[in-house]
Design a protein around this motif. Structure first.
Motif, PDB file in Angstrom:
ATOM      1  N   ASN A 204      11.907  -1.683  -1.689  1.00 51.68           N
ATOM      2  CA  ASN A 204      10.837  -1.553  -2.686  1.00 51.68           C
ATOM      3  C   ASN A 204      10.551  -0.097  -3.032  1.00 51.68           C
ATOM      4  N   LEU A 205      10.611   0.783  -2.049  1.00 57.63           N
ATOM      5  CA  LEU A 205      10.430   2.204  -2.330  1.00 57.63           C
ATOM      6  C   LEU A 205      11.568   2.733  -3.202  1.00 57.63           C
ATOM      7  N   GLN A 206      12.792   2.319  -2.889  1.00 49.46           N
ATOM      8  CA  GLN A 206      13.940   2.746  -3.678  1.00 49.46           C
ATOM      9  C   GLN A 206      13.858   2.205  -5.100  1.00 49.46           C
ATOM     10  N   LEU A 207      13.505   0.944  -5.232  1.00 44.29           N
ATOM     11  CA  LEU A 207      13.446   0.280  -6.528  1.00 44.29           C
ATOM     12  C   LEU A 207      12.470   0.966  -7.471  1.00 44.29           C
ATOM     13  N   ASN A 208      11.386   1.485  -6.924  1.00 44.73           N
ATOM     14  CA  ASN A 208      10.347   2.101  -7.759  1.00 44.73           C
ATOM     15  C   ASN A 208      10.470   3.618  -7.866  1.00 44.73           C
ATOM     16  N   GLY A 209      11.549   4.173  -7.340  1.00 45.82           N
ATOM     17  CA  GLY A 209      11.789   5.603  -7.497  1.00 45.82           C
ATOM     18  C   GLY A 209      11.020   6.492  -6.554  1.00 45.82           C
ATOM     19  N   PHE A 210      10.544   5.944  -5.416  1.00 46.36           N
ATOM     20  CA  PHE A 210       9.734   6.725  -4.489  1.00 46.36           C
ATOM     21  C   PHE A 210      10.481   7.109  -3.213  1.00 46.36           C
ATOM     22  N   ALA A 211      11.776   6.838  -3.136  1.00 48.43           N
ATOM     23  CA  ALA A 211      12.516   7.131  -1.910  1.00 48.43           C
ATOM     24  C   ALA A 211      12.507   8.616  -1.588  1.00 48.43           C
ATOM     25  N   GLY A 212      12.486   9.468  -2.603  1.00 48.20           N
ATOM     26  CA  GLY A 212      12.526  10.902  -2.380  1.00 48.20           C
ATOM     27  C   GLY A 212      11.259  11.492  -1.812  1.00 48.20           C
ATOM     28  N   ARG A 213      10.138  10.772  -1.918  1.00 48.56           N
ATOM     29  CA  ARG A 213       8.863  11.281  -1.401  1.00 48.56           C
ATOM     30  C   ARG A 213       8.341  10.439  -0.242  1.00 48.56           C
ATOM     31  N   SER A 214       9.205   9.606   0.342  1.00 45.52           N
ATOM     32  CA  SER A 214       8.769   8.709   1.411  1.00 45.52           C
ATOM     33  C   SER A 214       9.874   8.557   2.450  1.00 45.52           C
TER      34      SER A 214
ATOM     35  N   PHE B 290       0.823  -1.210   0.000  1.00 47.89           N
ATOM     36  CA  PHE B 290       0.000   0.000   0.000  1.00 47.89           C
ATOM     37  C   PHE B 290       0.858   1.261   0.000  1.00 47.89           C
ATOM     38  N   THR B 291       2.046   1.211   0.601  1.00 49.72           N
ATOM     39  CA  THR B 291       2.924   2.383   0.627  1.00 49.72           C
ATOM     40  C   THR B 291       3.300   2.799  -0.784  1.00 49.72           C
ATOM     41  N   LEU B 292       3.619   1.825  -1.639  1.00 55.91           N
ATOM     42  CA  LEU B 292       3.963   2.125  -3.031  1.00 55.91           C
ATOM     43  C   LEU B 292       2.802   2.801  -3.752  1.00 55.91           C
ATOM     44  N   LEU B 293       1.621   2.261  -3.578  1.00 52.83           N
ATOM     45  CA  LEU B 293       0.446   2.856  -4.220  1.00 52.83           C
ATOM     46  C   LEU B 293       0.216   4.277  -3.717  1.00 52.83           C
TER      47      LEU B 293
END
Length: 309
Positions: A150-160, A120-123
């Motif tokens: 998983n956040l890093q892998l999908n490019g969301f580390a900067g917003r999470s 759910f965090t990714l979504l």
């Protein structure tokens, strides 16, 4: 060149042609549009997600799969509770998935409590966009490590951001977390007065010391949305977020409610109903009004809490 020898050209369909075919760019599978999760035909959308889900063995004990037809997700192959569903189907709890996809907006600030490996965090990170922010809390160190990857892998580390902690009524304490082998979905906090050497009936032996945190302690700013999936720690989480609730009267929340896992479920619902209109999610991901009596007699439910109107 010896007499009689000649240069042979590759036959059509021979090795040369096959090598040339391997070198040609191959079309990539198209990711499922985010809008499909909130709209459209559920059966067709689930089928499209499932077609892209396939799990691939990766390094160590990891599997790599495609979740929601969009996100690359590392799974623990030893997880027999959650991982098989995501590996085979590519989605989990369709009602929550669809509700989030139709509710969260770009730029919002959200908290995902009990985030697990980050489905759910990714979504949520995708939905709030680069101008939004997601804080994920997960007490299980192994799940939290996969959540970060998983956040890093999908490019969301900067917003999470990820905090390895369990929500509690009071912060600053070490709590005991039991994580049954092969079933991280059944992880739960042990009572503070229980001897750590004495398991309760049916309890697996694995125990970890984790940090307890009140939601009121978190420096999260203007929170718009909270998802709480903490099992029998729900009452403690609620007690530890009263200042946040007072400061953010327009806060929207999703709560996993299981009356059999609470000491006083009726009293908890009374406290919730004093602040919010009670609604529960239906299987299609829409929310409908409900009563405390219906919730107490209906088993597990996902509640949507927001001011009436």
């Amino acid at each position: 060149m010896p007499q009689g020898d000649s240069i042979k050209t590759p036959r059509r369909g021979g090795l040369g042609a096959r090598l040339a075919g391997l070198m040609r760019p191959r079309p990539q599978a198209r990711l499922l549009p985010l809008s499909r999760l909130a709209e459209g035909n559920r059966v067709a959308t689930e089928a499209a997600i499932r077609a892209l889900a396939g799990a691939t063995p990766f390094a160590g004990n990891l599997l790599l799969c495609r979740a929601l037809g969009r996100y690359k997700v590392f799974l623990d192959a030893a997880d027999l509770s959650f991982a098989p569903h995501l590996a085979a189907d590519g989605y989990w709890e369709w009602w929550t998935t669809r509700f989030l996809a139709s509710t969260l907006r770009p730029g919002e600030q959200v908290i995902d409590v009990g985030a697990g490996i980050g489905y759910f965090t990714l979504l949520m990170a995708d939905l709030v966009g680069p101008q939004g922010r997601v804080l994920a809390l997960e007490p299980n160190p192994q799940a939290a490590a996969l959540l970060r990857r998983n956040l890093q892998l999908n490019g969301f580390a900067g917003r999470s951001s990820v905090e390895e902690a369990a929500v509690a009524a009071s912060g600053g304490r070490l709590l005991r977390l039991a994580v049954p082998p092969g079933s991280p979905l059944d992880a739960h906090l042990l009572p503070q007065d229980q001897d750590p050497a004495t398991p309760r009936p049916g309890e697996a032996p694995g125990r970890l010391l984790v940090r307890g945190r009140r939601l009121d302690e978190l420096d999260v700013g203007a929170v718009d949305f909270v998802r709480l999936d903490v099992g029998d720690a729900l009452a403690a989480a609620w007690e530890g977020m009263q200042r946040l609730l007072a400061e953010r009267p327009a806060l929207r929340m999703l709560l996993g409610f299981e009356p059999h896992r609470m000491a006083q479920p009726a009293g908890f619902l009374d406290a919730v109903a004093a602040r919010f209109a009670l609604r529960r999610l239906l299987p299609d991901g829409t929310a409908t009004a409900c009563t405390a009596a219906e919730l107490l007699g209906g088993g597990q439910a996902t509640l949507f809490l927001a001011k009436a109107g």
